[in-house]
Design an enzyme around this catalytic site. Sequence first.
Site, PDB file in Angstrom:
ATOM      1  N   SER A  93     -12.209  26.192 -66.296  1.00  0.00           N
ATOM      2  CA  SER A  93     -12.040  25.067 -66.906  1.00  0.00           C
ATOM      3  C   SER A  93     -10.952  24.821 -67.748  1.00  0.00           C
ATOM      4  O   SER A  93      -9.733  25.034 -67.454  1.00  0.00           O
ATOM      5  CB  SER A  93     -13.373  24.888 -67.737  1.00  0.00           C
ATOM      6  OG  SER A  93     -13.514  23.490 -68.276  1.00  0.00           O
ATOM      7  N   HIS A 201     -16.508  17.934 -66.728  1.00  0.00           N
ATOM      8  CA  HIS A 201     -16.149  17.988 -64.947  1.00  0.00           C
ATOM      9  C   HIS A 201     -17.365  17.321 -64.158  1.00  0.00           C
ATOM     10  O   HIS A 201     -17.705  17.383 -63.013  1.00  0.00           O
ATOM     11  CB  HIS A 201     -16.642  19.621 -64.621  1.00  0.00           C
ATOM     12  CG  HIS A 201     -15.422  20.415 -65.200  1.00  0.00           C
ATOM     13  ND1 HIS A 201     -14.129  20.434 -64.951  1.00  0.00           N
ATOM     14  CD2 HIS A 201     -15.677  21.294 -66.537  1.00  0.00           C
ATOM     15  CE1 HIS A 201     -13.526  21.151 -65.855  1.00  0.00           C
ATOM     16  NE2 HIS A 201     -14.612  21.953 -66.525  1.00  0.00           N
TER      17      HIS A 201
END
Length: 311
Positions: A93, A201
């Site tokens: 991430s 996400h």
Amino acid sequence: MKYDYIVAAPGQGSQKPGVLDGWMDRSRTARRQVEEWSSRCGVNLIDASRDDEKLKDTAFAQPVIVAASLLSVRQTVRYLGTSSEVILFAGHSVGELAAAAAAGYITDADAVFLACVRGAAMSAACTEPRTGMAAVMPARRDPASDEEIQQTIHDAGLEIANWNGCHQYVAAGRYERIKALAEQEHNGVRVVTLPVAGAFHTSTMEPVVTVFEKALSDTEFRDAGTALVGNGDGEVVTKAADVRSRLLTQVTSPVRWDLCMRTLNKQAKDATFIELAPRGPLTRLYRGTYPDTTCVPVSRPEDLAVFNMLG
């Protein structure tokens, strides 16, 4: 190419108060760097890194995490006396920004600044509608299969934001659906809500794209002669333009850490796995998937002494 080390930078959730202090105490240069990064970002990263409430806010957490990873990777590489050419990099991430800088595609200062922009935009995108995330994994007794876990998430009207490997997933979406998923009984499935502000996400983060794209386009990316494993599909990346593109698309796309681990092990099977500060779950996931690998989580400067024992 033979890699001696895998260097992985953790994502959000790994932050904790005081994460920068040990690295700054060990190096006056490190403290100056953090002060310079703070000035550019307009955020006092030192104060934020010591404030538990601020670290719960994505706007502060993301640049602090990237700063911690970069301080630790510079001191780790120096301690090992090695070069980046024998390291295979990856980041989970927001950790992909730290990995990109560690690999030489952008400067450390740019990585922290981009994390500030990304974190602030994500924080703003979390206001309406209210969204959240939950870890979804097999129960300890009569555990469900991966396919059954995935179906449970989809049946709840949620997206899979993280495919973390080791049979662990992160579901994301509307808060009421996350809450319902956590409160219901599921055969063979365990659900733990995560202390994050929104559904990262996923398509919920679409408002972030324009802001972050502008910041990325204003940043100089350069080919570095090193390799980075992209967290969107686990592919090996060696071109600056590809790194830039992937940093943008991952904002609204799932993290495929399961594929990253597969590539890392294929490309660097005998390498030592190093997880950078702040030290999250990546060591546990990698060790759980590849138990014969030597793993060294580096959270504090004192952890560097472990390398002396490895020979």
